[in-house]
Every structure is written in structure tokens, then in C-alpha cells.
Design a protein around this motif. Structure first.
Motif, short mmCIF file in Angstrom:
data_model
loop_
_atom_site.label_atom_id
_atom_site.label_comp_id
_atom_site.label_asym_id
_atom_site.label_seq_id
_atom_site.Cartn_x
_atom_site.Cartn_y
_atom_site.Cartn_z
N THR A 34 1.60 -26.43 21.39
CA THR A 34 0.37 -25.93 22.01
C THR A 34 -0.21 -26.95 22.98
O THR A 34 -0.67 -26.61 24.08
N GLY A 35 -0.19 -28.22 22.58
CA GLY A 35 -0.68 -29.28 23.46
C GLY A 35 0.11 -29.37 24.75
O GLY A 35 -0.45 -29.53 25.84
N LEU A 37 1.82 -26.88 26.13
CA LEU A 37 1.52 -25.69 26.92
C LEU A 37 0.17 -25.82 27.62
O LEU A 37 0.01 -25.41 28.77
N MET A 38 -0.81 -26.40 26.93
CA MET A 38 -2.13 -26.61 27.54
C MET A 38 -2.03 -27.57 28.71
O MET A 38 -2.69 -27.41 29.74
N LEU A 39 -1.19 -28.60 28.56
CA LEU A 39 -0.99 -29.56 29.64
C LEU A 39 -0.40 -28.87 30.87
O LEU A 39 -0.83 -29.12 32.00
N VAL A 41 -0.59 -25.59 31.57
CA VAL A 41 -1.56 -24.63 32.09
C VAL A 41 -2.70 -25.32 32.83
O VAL A 41 -3.25 -24.79 33.82
N ASN A 42 -3.07 -26.52 32.37
CA ASN A 42 -4.20 -27.23 32.98
C ASN A 42 -3.98 -27.59 34.45
O ASN A 42 -4.94 -27.72 35.21
N MET A 45 -4.84 -24.49 36.48
CA MET A 45 -6.23 -24.14 36.21
C MET A 45 -7.20 -25.13 36.86
O MET A 45 -8.29 -24.75 37.28
N LYS A 46 -6.81 -26.39 36.94
CA LYS A 46 -7.67 -27.38 37.60
C LYS A 46 -7.82 -27.04 39.08
O LYS A 46 -8.92 -27.13 39.64
N ASN A 49 -10.16 -24.00 39.24
CA ASN A 49 -11.55 -24.36 38.97
C ASN A 49 -12.17 -25.19 40.09
O ASN A 49 -13.33 -24.99 40.45
N PRO A 82 -11.99 -18.92 32.19
CA PRO A 82 -12.12 -19.90 33.27
C PRO A 82 -13.10 -19.52 34.38
O PRO A 82 -13.78 -20.39 34.92
N LYS A 85 -16.55 -20.00 32.90
CA LYS A 85 -16.85 -21.42 32.72
C LYS A 85 -17.06 -22.13 34.06
O LYS A 85 -17.85 -23.08 34.15
#
Length: 231
Positions: A34-35, A37-39, A41-42, A45-46, A49, A82, A85
Motif C-alpha cells: 500500500t505504501g 502504491l501511495m508513493l 499515486v502521489n 496527484m501532486k 493538486n 483530491p 481537498k
């Protein structure tokens, strides 16, 4: 989904390791995957955003009502996702520079717009009871508390179950509320809190009226669009 994946690939392990799978393998590898995958995706997404914040910053000098409409709509698009946020972070970013002037119109629009979707669910489940099952009607009561507390996520189950009808309905009401708050230049000094920070709003009665208007508009639209509950 990660844990389901792990269950499938680890099901061939010896029975002697059955107990350790749930207390060690699933948590460890689940967090690891999960970590990662988040890395991954980030990264995109950055960029998204940053782009949204840049766009909103470019609009900050334009008509307050127009900006309020946009921010209110963004708060209802994904209910805590997102886009929501991005609008919220942009709103909180305006607080520091507006304390001396009595608060931020942007933050007021953001919070008001975010309060509308859960309150709209309450309105819809009261006015159109026949279109909702008992569990949904009961959830409507929960949503009034969440809406008044500025917890937009309360409307997620309804949006997930019927996105093509629910989300556009929420967007209309939230955009209307955000636009009205911006047009009347209502200011807010707090980043969160819903009705619990109403003393920090420059025009509290008008602010509550605009939230109520948006909630009723969204609730009625959603109720009219929604299909009858399946018996």
C-alpha cells in the motif's frame, strides 16, 4: 484489495503458518504494498493538486461570487477526495493573511459548500421517503449531524450508490451556497468546525440561511432525480 491479493498468493503456505499470516504477513506486506502504491499515486496527484492550487490562486483576485461558486462545486465533486481537498487547502491557506481583516471569504465559501451534501441527504430522505429504504432514511438523520459538523464524507455512501444523480445534485447546491457566500462577502476565521464555529462568521444568520438554501436545492434535485427504491 491488497489483502485479498495477499490471501490468494499466500494460500499455498503450510498450515503451520496459518496463524502467523494474519498477525504478520498480511499487515507487513499489506502496508509495504500500500505504501508503494501511495508513493506511485502521489507523483501524478501532486501535479494535479499543484495545478488546481495554481488555478485557484490565479482566480483569487476575481469576483468573489464566481470563486465561491467554483470552490463550492469543488467541495461536492468527490466529497473528501483530491478535488475537495485542493479547495479546502486553498481555503485554509487564505486564513493567515485575512485574520486582520476579519477572516477569509474563500474559507467561508469552502466550508459552506462542504456542509451542503450531507444536509442535502437529510432533506432528500425527509421529503422523498418512498425513494429510500429504511437504512438510507436512518442514515439521513446521521447526515444532518455530519453536515452541521462540516463532514462532507457523510454523503459518500449515497454518492457511491448513485453517482450520476447524487453528485450533480450536490454540486448545484454547493456551488449555489458558495456563490452566495462569496457574493455577500461573508468571512470566516476558522478552518473547520461547521456550526460550532459560527460565532467566528461575520454574518452568521445569513451564512446559515445560504447553507440551508443550498441543502434544500440539492436535496430536492436529488430526490426528484432518484429512482424509487426497489422493493
Amino acid at each position: 484489495y491488497v489483502v485479498v491479493f495477499l490471501k490468494k498468493i499466500l494460500k499455498g503456505l503450510p498450515k503451520s503458518l496459518e496463524g502467523i499470516k494474519t498477525i504478520l504477513f498480511y499487515p507487513f506486506f499489506g502496508l509495504l504494498i500500500t505504501g508503494f502504491l501511495m508513493l506511485v499515486v502521489n507523483v501524478p496527484m501532486k501535479v494535479i493538486n499543484d495545478g488546481l492550487n495554481g488555478f485557484l490562486s490565479g482566480m483569487s483576485g476575481t469576483n468573489a461570487a464566481l470563486l465561491g461558486v467554483l470552490l463550492g462545486a469543488m467541495m461536492a465533486v468527490d466529497l473528501g477526495g483530491p478535488v475537495n481537498k485542493a479547495a479546502y487547502v486553498f481555503g485554509t491557506g487564505t486564513l493567515a493573511s485575512t485574520v486582520a481583516s476579519g477572516g477569509s471569504v474563500v474559507m467561508a465559501s469552502v466550508m459552506a459548500g462542504g456542509m451542503v451534501p450531507p444536509l442535502a441527504i437529510f432533506v432528500a430522505t425527509r421529503l422523498f421517503k418512498k425513494k429510500f429504504d429504511k437504512s438510507q432514511v436512518d442514515a439521513g438523520l446521521t447526515n444532518i449531524v455530519m453536515g452541521l459538523s462540516f463532514v462532507s464524507e457523510g454523503a459518500i455512501p449515497f454518492a457511491a450508490a448513485d453517482p450520476l444523480r447524487a453528485i450533480p445534485s450536490f454540486i448545484v447546491g454547493s456551488a449555489l451556497t458558495g456563490g452566495l457566500v462569496g457574493a455577500f462577502e461573508i468571512k470566516l476565521l476558522a478552518p473547520h468546525g461547521g456550526i460550532f464555529v459560527i460565532p467566528l462568521v461575520s454574518q452568521p444568520i445569513l451564512y446559515l440561511v445560504f447553507i440551508l438554501v443550498g441543502a434544500i436545492v440539492s436535496g430536492v434535485i436529488y430526490g426528484l432525480l432518484k429512482k424509487d427504491v426497489t422493493k
